[in-house]
Each structure stands twice: as structure tokens, then as C-alpha cells.
Design a protein around this motif. Sequence first.
Motif, PDB file in Angstrom:
ATOM      1  N   TRP A 218       0.941  -1.009   0.012  1.00 31.44           N
ATOM      2  CA  TRP A 218      -0.031  -0.049  -0.152  1.00 31.44           C
ATOM      3  C   TRP A 218       0.871   1.351   0.014  1.00 31.44           C
TER       4      TRP A 218
ATOM      5  N   LEU B 273      -6.662   4.421  10.268  1.00 33.29           N
ATOM      6  CA  LEU B 273      -6.696   4.523   8.697  1.00 33.29           C
ATOM      7  C   LEU B 273      -7.344   3.586   8.124  1.00 33.29           C
ATOM      8  N   PHE B 274      -7.408   2.499   8.375  1.00 32.22           N
ATOM      9  CA  PHE B 274      -8.241   1.575   7.419  1.00 32.22           C
ATOM     10  C   PHE B 274      -8.904   0.538   8.466  1.00 32.22           C
TER      11      PHE B 274
ATOM     12  N   PRO C  60      -6.825  -2.661   1.778  1.00 30.17           N
ATOM     13  CA  PRO C  60      -5.589  -2.094   1.391  1.00 30.17           C
ATOM     14  C   PRO C  60      -4.621  -2.647   0.772  1.00 30.17           C
TER      15      PRO C  60
ATOM     16  N   PHE D 108      -4.399  10.431   5.291  1.00 23.65           N
ATOM     17  CA  PHE D 108      -5.941  10.258   5.180  1.00 23.65           C
ATOM     18  C   PHE D 108      -6.626  10.544   3.911  1.00 23.65           C
TER      19      PHE D 108
ATOM     20  N   ARG E 114      -6.425   7.769   2.078  1.00 25.06           N
ATOM     21  CA  ARG E 114      -7.408   6.722   2.392  1.00 25.06           C
ATOM     22  C   ARG E 114      -8.890   7.076   1.696  1.00 25.06           C
ATOM     23  N   GLU E 115      -9.294   8.434   1.799  1.00 23.64           N
ATOM     24  CA  GLU E 115     -10.569   8.877   1.246  1.00 23.64           C
ATOM     25  C   GLU E 115     -10.528   8.369  -0.157  1.00 23.64           C
TER      26      GLU E 115
ATOM     27  N   ASP F  27      -9.188   5.897  -1.903  1.00 23.35           N
ATOM     28  CA  ASP F  27      -9.173   4.498  -1.973  1.00 23.35           C
ATOM     29  C   ASP F  27     -10.658   4.306  -1.726  1.00 23.35           C
ATOM     30  N   THR F  28     -11.387   4.956  -0.803  1.00 26.18           N
ATOM     31  CA  THR F  28     -12.570   4.652  -0.193  1.00 26.18           C
ATOM     32  C   THR F  28     -13.665   4.954  -1.380  1.00 26.18           C
TER      33      THR F  28
END
Length: 309
Positions: free
Chosen positions: A110, A163-164, A245, A292, A295-296, A298-299
Motif C-alpha cells: 500500500w 487509517l483503515f 488496502p 488520510f 484513504r479517502e 481509496d474509499t
Amino acid sequence: MDPRKPRSFPPLNALRAFEAAARTLNFRLAAEEIGVTQGAVAQQVRHLEDVLSIQLFERLPRGLALTADGLAYFSAVQRALNIILDATAALNRRSSTLTISTTPSFASKWLIPRLSEFSQSYPDTEVRIIADEKLCTFKGDGIDIAIRLCKPPFGKGLTGDLLFPLDIFAVASPSLLDGPKPLNNSADLGKHVLLHDAHDLWPEFLKALKLSGKVDPAKGPRFNQSSLAIDAAVAGQGIALTSEPLVERDVTAGRLRRIFDFSFPLSLGFYVVYPNESPDSDAKQAILAWLFAQREKDTQNHGTKSLRI
């Protein structure tokens, strides 16, 4: 010399004025360089000469000339000021360097594939990655932040931001799924090799699928890193359990497919952990914001297809 006796330093502003004047042999040029008036430079140099009781310059009609004492002193003062400049530059470089400790699997699957994006956005910040399972103390180990598979509470003086979350699911290579042993239902897992990592989640996963006693949870090779089990799955050697991830890129690229419309939530998650005792540096604030933001992203991009069984 008595080490307990305070040392008497010459005035540092005067030393700086002297070094600039000695290098340029001109009070006006020295004044422009250090941002003061010509008169202030001349006054600082005279003050230094009074403190030392030594004449450093010959004042000539068309400029300055160093005396023999002044030339020897200039050489030593210039070396000392250069040491200070070099030390300051090194300190500034360290302040823009950030060290992240994380697990080898999270680093390789990741973090590292995305680091070029951070470097493009923050070219003045150098990121160092330490990939191991060793716990961080943040006391003398040089670690700024850690990304770990864990859960609260964290140690005293530490902050942990999720984070996840961790939802476990099964993946396999399309070549395996399209091979001679199809997965028509979950019981067909018994026909395939199960790939294990250090977390040993197959027993819980099979229990959640109500396959305990029907599929042997212990069969199959074992790897000490999740990334190795994932690589074995990509190579078509069996079925691995993993989380979003770690395989998002492999699934998007078609190297892996989720084989169940089922995931098994764990109480653990990937947390970003860091000490909260000292103010955050600009580099630390930048990497936290970037993590972060990733992360957003990826989401928003998730939407992988599963083989429904």
C-alpha cells in the motif's frame, strides 16, 4: 582551564560583521550582505578590536587591509562560522525528513506504490520507510509515525488515528478460478490450497462460513508475511485471506479476484500512531494529511467485483 568556569565569548554579531568585512575588504559590501548600515559594521568591528585589544584592519584611503593578526583571526572565525552554517543546514534537512515505521506487507502493498504522489506534492520532504514488525517506542529510535495493525488503547502519550478498518476476505488468481477445480459453492474450498500468513485467520473465516469440520483450516503453506501469501495467490498457488488496502491494486489490475460476497470484520485496524508530546513538524503534518487523503481516495475508488458463492 577550569571546566566549571564560564567561557567568555567575543560578541557574535561583531564576529559576523568582521567575517563579512574581512572577506569583502569593504564595510559597505559587508553591510549589504548582513543587512545593516555601513556605520553599524564599522562600529561592530571597532568594538571587536577593543574587546580583543588587537587591531584587525588597516584603514586605507581606498579600502581595508587585514593585519597579520586579522588575517589569522579571519581564517579561524570563518571556519567556525561555516561549521555553524553547516550544522544549521543539517538540522533543517533533518526537520524536513520524516521516518515511518510500518509492517513489510503494508509497506510493499500500500504505502510504497503511492509514495511518488507524496514526493511530487511535497518535494522538500524526504520520507524514510522502516519496514519491520518491531514495536516503536518513539524514544531515541528515530521514528516519527508508525502504521500498525492494532487496536486502542495506545500507550501513554500516544495518539492513534484509524487509517483503515480491517475486513478480511478471500482472493484468488483468475487463472485458478478458471481452472479445472471450479468454485461453485463455498464447500469447494476443500478442493483448493489455502494460503496462510502469520495472522492464521482461516479457522475463524471458515467458522463464519459454517464450514468448520468440512474444510481443513490447517492445510496449505504458511508465510510469515501477508504480502508473501498474496504473491502466492497472484501466482495461482492457492487462496489467500487479506484486506482491501493490501490487494486493492492487484484486484483493480485483474491479478486477483474476490471469490466470496462475504467479508469477516476484525476488531483490529491499520492505525497511524505517533507521540503527542511535542508540536508536529510541517513534514509530519503533511504526511498525516496525505495519508488520510489517500484513504479517502481509496474509499471512493473501491467497488471491486466478487465472485458470488
